[in-house]
Motif scaffolding. Structure first.
Motif, mmCIF file in Angstrom:
data_model
loop_
_atom_site.group_PDB
_atom_site.id
_atom_site.type_symbol
_atom_site.label_atom_id
_atom_site.label_comp_id
_atom_site.label_asym_id
_atom_site.label_seq_id
_atom_site.Cartn_x
_atom_site.Cartn_y
_atom_site.Cartn_z
ATOM 1 N N ARG A 227 -26.832 -21.197 -29.867
ATOM 2 C CA ARG A 227 -27.782 -21.690 -28.882
ATOM 3 C C ARG A 227 -27.072 -22.045 -27.585
ATOM 4 O O ARG A 227 -27.560 -21.753 -26.491
ATOM 5 N N PHE A 257 -33.164 -19.223 -32.720
ATOM 6 C CA PHE A 257 -32.981 -20.642 -33.039
ATOM 7 C C PHE A 257 -34.301 -21.388 -32.854
ATOM 8 O O PHE A 257 -34.395 -22.304 -32.042
ATOM 9 N N PRO A 258 -35.320 -20.993 -33.598
ATOM 10 C CA PRO A 258 -36.659 -21.598 -33.396
ATOM 11 C C PRO A 258 -36.684 -23.082 -33.699
ATOM 12 O O PRO A 258 -37.531 -23.803 -33.182
ATOM 13 N N GLN A 259 -35.761 -23.548 -34.538
ATOM 14 C CA GLN A 259 -35.778 -24.958 -34.928
ATOM 15 C C GLN A 259 -35.429 -25.873 -33.772
ATOM 16 O O GLN A 259 -35.790 -27.061 -33.767
ATOM 17 N N ASP A 260 -34.716 -25.351 -32.736
ATOM 18 C CA ASP A 260 -34.348 -26.225 -31.627
ATOM 19 C C ASP A 260 -34.527 -25.549 -30.281
ATOM 20 O O ASP A 260 -33.873 -25.914 -29.308
ATOM 21 N N SER A 263 -35.248 -27.925 -27.360
ATOM 22 C CA SER A 263 -34.379 -29.068 -27.077
ATOM 23 C C SER A 263 -33.486 -28.786 -25.892
ATOM 24 O O SER A 263 -33.366 -27.679 -25.449
#
Length: 263
Positions: A227, A257-260, A263
């Motif tokens: 990321r 990196f769909p989880q973050d 962010s």
């Protein structure tokens, strides 16, 4: 700042390197038969060699479990190795890695420091503690340990510690040292992903956007994307005025990196 996952390849490689060394010493040669016929010899491992083999086996399994994210099993194997040989630093380092993966920052730092104190001339072990310090907001302090790793006798890959030193120097605001160490690391290992990403970041900070793009592209070719490097590449393209390219990198973050991604 060094991403947390950059510690694990060095940590696991150190553990597996101990295993790769093998165990050929300490074997006993036992004679069978007597008289006029030629004696038959059987090689039998000593108790010390058998214990070392058991230690190595547990260490290898712990390293592979840590790499796979099986933290409970990794801890169990590392502790089993310590029961066999509590004076060896590699098992302590693997326990430190388990603690760090669990977010137990203070415990992991104590364990990495313990391993480094036990192996003051092991470049890989010193590098691990230096990298941990940098990852946890202490980049200036990390440089002394990384310098020791670079200078350690017999350290097969000092460019790993030198790339970490350059990246940590950049975090510490020491851009001149950062460039020196990063370029030295790249001379020895042109595809070192830590050095390439840090050089891209340094070039971006200096307004050298075309050079930053080149380093970012080399970094993306050298190792799987993270990321952080995709975000960096997007920033570089935006500074170069290519918003379409910048957006493509952001889209990759969303996909890979769909989880973050937000962010």
């Amino acid at each position: 700042m060094l991403r947390p996952d950059r510690l694990w390849p060095a940590l696991i490689a150190g553990a597996l390197a101990v295993v790769a060394g093998g165990c050929g010493k300490g074997a006993e040669r036992v004679q069978r038969g007597a008289g006029t016929t030629a004696p038959e010899y059987v090689v039998r491992d000593s108790a010390q060699v058998r214990r070392q083999v058991q230690y190595q086996d547990q260490l290898a399994l712990a390293g592979r479990d840590l790499q796979a994210g099986n933290l409970e099993s990794a801890e169990k194997r590392a502790r089993a190795a310590l029961k066999i040989d509590g004076s060896a630093p590699d098992a302590w380092g693997l326990l430190a890695g388990v603690a760090d993966r669990r977010g137990q920052v203070a415990q992991s730092g104590e364990l990495f420091r313990k391993a480094a104190d036990m192996a003051p001339e092991r470049g890989d072990v010193l590098n691990n503690y230096g990298a941990w310090l940098c990852q946890h907001g202490r980049p200036a302090e990390s440089l002394a340990w990384l310098d020791r790793a670079i200078a350690a006798p017999g350290y097969a890959t000092p460019e790993v510690a030198q790339a970490n030193a350059g990246s940590c120097a950049l975090d510490a605001g020491q851009s001149v040292r950062a460039e020196r160490d990063l370029r030295a690391a790249l001379v020895r290992m042109p595809a070192n992903p830590v050095a390439l990403e840090a050089m891209a970041q340094l070039s971006l900070q200096r307004g050298q956007y075309l050079e930053a793009r080149a380093f970012a592209e080399r970094r993306l070719s050298a190792a799987p994307a993270t990321r952080s490097v995709l975000q960096l590449a997007s920033q570089i393209e935006a500074r170069l005025g290519d918003q379409a390219a910048a957006d493509r990198y952001l889209q990759r973050i969303g996909k890979e990196f769909p989880q973050d991604a937000g962010s």
